[in-house]
Design a protein around this motif. Structure first.
Motif, PDB file in Angstrom:
ATOM      1  N   ASN A 132       0.842  -1.195   0.000  1.00 36.81           N
ATOM      2  CA  ASN A 132       0.000   0.000   0.000  1.00 36.81           C
ATOM      3  C   ASN A 132       0.883   1.252   0.000  1.00 36.81           C
ATOM      4  OD1 ASN A 132      -1.916   1.965   0.322  1.00 36.81           O
ATOM      5  ND2 ASN A 132      -2.513   1.361   2.395  1.00 36.81           N
ATOM      6  N   ALA A 133       0.956   1.934  -1.131  1.00 37.39           N
ATOM      7  CA  ALA A 133       1.797   3.132  -1.243  1.00 37.39           C
ATOM      8  C   ALA A 133       1.044   4.398  -0.838  1.00 37.39           C
ATOM      9  CB  ALA A 133       2.313   3.274  -2.671  1.00 37.39           C
ATOM     10  N   SER A 134      -0.207   4.273  -0.446  1.00 34.72           N
ATOM     11  CA  SER A 134      -1.005   5.439  -0.088  1.00 34.72           C
ATOM     12  C   SER A 134      -0.570   6.028   1.249  1.00 34.72           C
ATOM     13  CB  SER A 134      -2.484   5.055  -0.006  1.00 34.72           C
ATOM     14  OG  SER A 134      -3.252   6.160   0.438  1.00 34.72           O
ATOM     15  N   THR A 135      -0.586   7.354   1.325  1.00 31.72           N
ATOM     16  CA  THR A 135      -0.369   8.029   2.600  1.00 31.72           C
ATOM     17  C   THR A 135      -1.679   8.631   3.106  1.00 31.72           C
ATOM     18  OG1 THR A 135       0.337  10.043   1.450  1.00 31.72           O
ATOM     19  CG2 THR A 135       2.070   8.509   2.165  1.00 31.72           C
ATOM     20  N   ASP A 136      -2.788   8.240   2.488  1.00 34.13           N
ATOM     21  CA  ASP A 136      -4.116   8.596   2.975  1.00 34.13           C
ATOM     22  C   ASP A 136      -4.578   7.510   3.951  1.00 34.13           C
ATOM     23  OD1 ASP A 136      -4.362  10.916   1.427  1.00 34.13           O
ATOM     24  OD2 ASP A 136      -5.134   9.784  -0.293  1.00 34.13           O
ATOM     25  N   TRP A 137      -5.677   7.754   4.639  1.00 33.17           N
ATOM     26  CA  TRP A 137      -6.226   6.759   5.563  1.00 33.17           C
ATOM     27  C   TRP A 137      -6.667   5.521   4.790  1.00 33.17           C
ATOM     28  CZ3 TRP A 137      -5.787   6.962  10.669  1.00 33.17           C
ATOM     29  CH2 TRP A 137      -5.544   8.201  11.272  1.00 33.17           C
ATOM     30  N   THR A 138      -6.388   4.355   5.355  1.00 30.50           N
ATOM     31  CA  THR A 138      -6.773   3.067   4.776  1.00 30.50           C
ATOM     32  C   THR A 138      -7.548   2.285   5.821  1.00 30.50           C
ATOM     33  OG1 THR A 138      -4.784   3.024   3.396  1.00 30.50           O
ATOM     34  CG2 THR A 138      -5.900   0.918   3.772  1.00 30.50           C
ATOM     35  N   ASP A 139      -8.750   1.832   5.468  1.00 32.39           N
ATOM     36  CA  ASP A 139      -9.572   1.036   6.385  1.00 32.39           C
ATOM     37  C   ASP A 139      -9.108  -0.414   6.419  1.00 32.39           C
ATOM     38  OD1 ASP A 139     -11.218   3.153   7.082  1.00 32.39           O
ATOM     39  OD2 ASP A 139     -12.818   2.607   5.675  1.00 32.39           O
ATOM     40  N   VAL A 140      -9.282  -1.042   7.580  1.00 30.45           N
ATOM     41  CA  VAL A 140      -8.973  -2.462   7.762  1.00 30.45           C
ATOM     42  C   VAL A 140     -10.135  -3.107   8.505  1.00 30.45           C
ATOM     43  CG1 VAL A 140      -7.402  -4.148   8.807  1.00 30.45           C
ATOM     44  CG2 VAL A 140      -6.495  -1.983   7.935  1.00 30.45           C
ATOM     45  N   THR A 141     -10.641  -4.214   7.971  1.00 26.76           N
ATOM     46  CA  THR A 141     -11.624  -5.039   8.659  1.00 26.76           C
ATOM     47  C   THR A 141     -11.021  -6.433   8.838  1.00 26.76           C
ATOM     48  OG1 THR A 141     -12.692  -5.907   6.664  1.00 26.76           O
ATOM     49  CG2 THR A 141     -13.528  -3.802   7.532  1.00 26.76           C
ATOM     50  N   SER A 142     -11.711  -7.287   9.558  1.00 25.09           N
ATOM     51  CA  SER A 142     -11.168  -8.624   9.797  1.00 25.09           C
ATOM     52  C   SER A 142     -10.923  -9.382   8.497  1.00 25.09           C
ATOM     53  CB  SER A 142     -12.079  -9.430  10.715  1.00 25.09           C
ATOM     54  OG  SER A 142     -13.365  -9.609  10.153  1.00 25.09           O
ATOM     55  N   ALA A 143     -11.702  -9.113   7.459  1.00 23.95           N
ATOM     56  CA  ALA A 143     -11.518  -9.799   6.175  1.00 23.95           C
ATOM     57  C   ALA A 143     -10.174  -9.461   5.524  1.00 23.95           C
ATOM     58  CB  ALA A 143     -12.664  -9.463   5.226  1.00 23.95           C
ATOM     59  N   ASN A 144      -9.538  -8.352   5.948  1.00 27.44           N
ATOM     60  CA  ASN A 144      -8.221  -7.960   5.420  1.00 27.44           C
ATOM     61  C   ASN A 144      -7.071  -8.585   6.189  1.00 27.44           C
ATOM     62  OD1 ASN A 144      -9.858  -4.933   5.436  1.00 27.44           O
ATOM     63  ND2 ASN A 144      -9.278  -5.862   3.499  1.00 27.44           N
ATOM     64  N   THR A 192     -13.973  -1.976  12.378  1.00 22.68           N
ATOM     65  CA  THR A 192     -13.087  -1.388  11.372  1.00 22.68           C
ATOM     66  C   THR A 192     -12.117  -0.454  12.085  1.00 22.68           C
ATOM     67  OG1 THR A 192     -14.866  -1.402   9.724  1.00 22.68           O
ATOM     68  CG2 THR A 192     -12.967   0.020   9.266  1.00 22.68           C
ATOM     69  N   ILE A 193     -10.855  -0.520  11.693  1.00 18.40           N
ATOM     70  CA  ILE A 193      -9.871   0.470  12.130  1.00 18.40           C
ATOM     71  C   ILE A 193      -9.309   1.110  10.861  1.00 18.40           C
ATOM     72  CG2 ILE A 193      -9.285  -0.824  14.216  1.00 18.40           C
ATOM     73  CD1 ILE A 193      -6.438  -1.087  12.494  1.00 18.40           C
ATOM     74  N   ALA A 194      -8.565   2.190  11.031  1.00 17.90           N
ATOM     75  CA  ALA A 194      -7.922   2.824   9.881  1.00 17.90           C
ATOM     76  C   ALA A 194      -6.501   3.218  10.269  1.00 17.90           C
ATOM     77  CB  ALA A 194      -8.711   4.050   9.434  1.00 17.90           C
ATOM     78  N   TYR A 195      -5.617   3.200   9.278  1.00 16.89           N
ATOM     79  CA  TYR A 195      -4.235   3.631   9.496  1.00 16.89           C
ATOM     80  C   TYR A 195      -3.823   4.592   8.399  1.00 16.89           C
ATOM     81  CZ  TYR A 195      -2.583   0.380   5.847  1.00 16.89           C
ATOM     82  OH  TYR A 195      -2.359  -0.267   4.663  1.00 16.89           O
ATOM     83  N   ARG A 196      -2.815   5.407   8.740  1.00 17.56           N
ATOM     84  CA  ARG A 196      -2.259   6.359   7.775  1.00 17.56           C
ATOM     85  C   ARG A 196      -0.748   6.335   7.895  1.00 17.56           C
ATOM     86  NH1 ARG A 196      -3.914  12.715   6.967  1.00 17.56           N
ATOM     87  NH2 ARG A 196      -2.307  13.159   5.441  1.00 17.56           N
ATOM     88  N   LYS A 197      -0.087   5.942   6.820  1.00 20.32           N
ATOM     89  CA  LYS A 197       1.381   5.903   6.800  1.00 20.32           C
ATOM     90  C   LYS A 197       1.932   7.296   6.540  1.00 20.32           C
ATOM     91  CE  LYS A 197       2.257   2.785   3.610  1.00 20.32           C
ATOM     92  NZ  LYS A 197       2.816   1.644   2.863  1.00 20.32           N
TER      93      LYS A 197
END
Length: 130
Positions: free
Chosen positions: A25-37, A107-112
């Motif tokens: 994931n090269a994005s520096t925007d917020w990315t959602d994560v659920t258990s399916a990920n 759901t959680i979200a992260y931002r690199k």
């Protein structure tokens, strides 16, 4: 040596444990994560859908930029970082979210901080209760 009585059971904090790979994931925007990920660390397969997060641990491998985590889905890719959990460069944090008022997040979200940065996540997950 501590002993459990016949009526006392160890506290269960997670029925599942797993990780995600953020390196593609090269994005520096917020990315959602659920258990399916999330990849189940016992089976190597994707987790069942609709689990909730009971713990989130993350290590930021960047040498220069902070990363951010929030215990909910993003509103938009450009959400602000103020008021969110900061993971400074080269650091790690652990968040226990089992038993939160309102329930554990699904759901959680992260931002690199940088496109080539990698975040190393370890998750505890559990079946959602109604």
């Amino acid at each position: 040596m501590a002993r459990y009585s016949d009526t006392t059971q160890p506290v269960r904090t997670a029925g599942y444990t797993g990780t995600i790979d953020t390196s593609p994931n090269a994005s520096t925007d917020w990315t959602d994560v659920t258990s399916a990920n999330v990849t189940d660390s016992r089976t190597g397969s994707a987790m069942p859908a609709a689990l909730v997060f009971t713990s989130v641990a993350v290590q930021n491998t960047s040498a220069t930029a902070s990363a951010f985590v929030k215990l909910r889905a993003r509103v938009g890719a450009g959400d602000a970082t103020s008021g969110e959990f900061e993971v400074p460069a080269g650091s790690s944090i652990a968040i226990e979210c089992a038993g939160l008022v309102g329930g554990s997040p699904s759901t959680i979200a992260y931002r690199k901080g940088g496109a080539s940065d990698e975040l190393i996540f370890l998750f505890g997950l559990e079946t959602a209760t109604v």
